[in-house]
Enzyme design. Structure first.
Site, PDB file in Angstrom:
ATOM      1  N   CYS A  32      -7.765  -2.336  -0.281  1.00  0.00           N
ATOM      2  CA  CYS A  32      -7.889  -2.019  -1.711  1.00  0.00           C
ATOM      3  C   CYS A  32      -7.937  -3.292  -2.553  1.00  0.00           C
ATOM      4  O   CYS A  32      -6.939  -4.016  -2.659  1.00  0.00           O
ATOM      5  CB  CYS A  32      -6.713  -1.130  -2.120  1.00  0.00           C
ATOM      6  SG  CYS A  32      -6.530  -0.894  -3.899  1.00  0.00           S
ATOM      7  N   CYS A  35      -5.516  -3.416  -5.550  1.00  0.00           N
ATOM      8  CA  CYS A  35      -4.147  -3.598  -5.068  1.00  0.00           C
ATOM      9  C   CYS A  35      -3.827  -5.087  -4.907  1.00  0.00           C
ATOM     10  O   CYS A  35      -2.735  -5.545  -5.239  1.00  0.00           O
ATOM     11  CB  CYS A  35      -3.947  -2.894  -3.729  1.00  0.00           C
ATOM     12  SG  CYS A  35      -4.201  -1.107  -3.768  1.00  0.00           S
TER      13      CYS A  35
END
Length: 326
Positions: A32, A35
């Site tokens: 991600c 993230c």
């Protein structure tokens, strides 16, 4: 060393929710991108605000901990969930500003000691801050890039730069057995009474007030360190100043403290000329001299009160605004 708890099982997570009053959890995945962008901010919050059994930061890998992900209905990454007493009280998406706002509010509650979250100065490991916050402003000390900060003329027998921003109650305010065996959690100057501190910030700040705590022991001995007297502040410098260099550069503000400025906790609350500190990416704090006849100065804690703005591009400090105002 990171204070963030990496969750490896549903049972571990359940135990954590029972053992810590507040748990902030980062649901993420290795693939991600967003993230990874938020991760450094999360780690900084964890490093500066974690309190044993009171405020705990954790991370849950959504790919390996599918049971936890399903239990709390996580459908997008990153998702940050805040638990109080084991119950979900808020969910935050990948907005760094929103995350910092929510966590700072939790930290302010923790430090205030008069709230429903049950934090307080008497709690073991609880966070500590002297004095009330100016109306409309928050404690933004967590925005200090501690790893990027530096300190000149500090005696290395005492704490390093990180202790200045520690949220724990200074040992100088603890009595009897509470203070025995503790590390020297303050900074003292070395060869003379001057100290130079460089603080880069993770976001552009509006700095309203500084709070400086200094707790030298009561004694008339010249060997006992002094409290700061004259302090010069320099905003938006790209690096720490040398002592001779500081003499040639006009300070953004010069502050002179006297005995009446220190409260019962050894803290001086210093309002700044707010117009001069509107877009601040870094501060240099220069303790020019101490209040007394000694040769050393002691500083236990430093708090920065204000507002956060845009996140600063890491590794790049820009000179913003009028940095040389009187």
């Amino acid at each position: 060393m990171s204070k963030t708890v990496q969750i490896s099982s549903a049972a571990q997570f359940s135990d954590l929710l029972k053992s810590s009053r507040v748990v902030v959890t980062d649901f993420y995945a290795d693939w991600c991108g967003p993230c990874k962008v938020v991760a450094p901010i999360y780690e900084q919050l964890s490093a500066s605000l974690s309190r044993p059994n009171q405020l705990t930061f954790s991370k849950v890998n959504a790919d390996t901990q599918t049971e936890i992900v399903s239990q709390y209905g996580v459908t997008s990454l990153p998702t940050f969930i805040i638990f109080k007493q084991g119950q979900v009280v808020e969910k935050v998406g990948g907005d760094p500003r929103k995350l910092q706002e929510v966590v700072r509010k939790l930290a302010a509650e923790a430090e205030g000691g008069s709230n429903s979250s049950g934090f307080g100065e008497s709690s073991n490991g609880g966070s500590w801050r002297a004095g009330d916050l100016p109306k409309g402003y928050g404690d933004v000390t967590d925005q200090v890039d501690v790893k990027g900060s530096s300190l000149l003329n500090a005696d290395n027998e005492f704490g390093g730069v990180g202790v200045l921003f520690d949220g724990s109650k200074p040992s100088g305010l603890q009595k009897g057995k509470a203070a025995e065996g503790q590390a020297k959690d303050w900074v003292e100057s070395d060869t003379d009474e001057q100290l130079m501190l460089f603080m880069p910030f993770n976001s552009i700040l509006k700095v309203h007030t500084l709070q400086i705590t200094s707790l030298p022991p009561a004694s008339e001995d010249d060997e006992v360190p002094m409290r700061p007297k004259t302090i010069q502040l320099y905003s938006n410098r790209p690096h720490i100043l040398g002592f001779e260099e500081a003499e040639d550069i006009p300070a953004t503000q010069t502050i002179t403290l006297s005995e009446k400025d220190w409260d019962s906790t050894g803290t001086a609350t210093i309002p700044l000329r707010f117009v001069k500190f509107q877009n601040v990416s870094s501060l240099v704090l220069f303790v020019v001299d101490g209040d007394g006849q000694g040769d050393r100065v002691r500083v236990d804690r430093l708090r920065i009160i204000g507002e956060t703005g845009d996140k600063r591009e890491m590794g790049k400090l820009e000179k913003i605004g009028d940095e040389h105002g009187e």
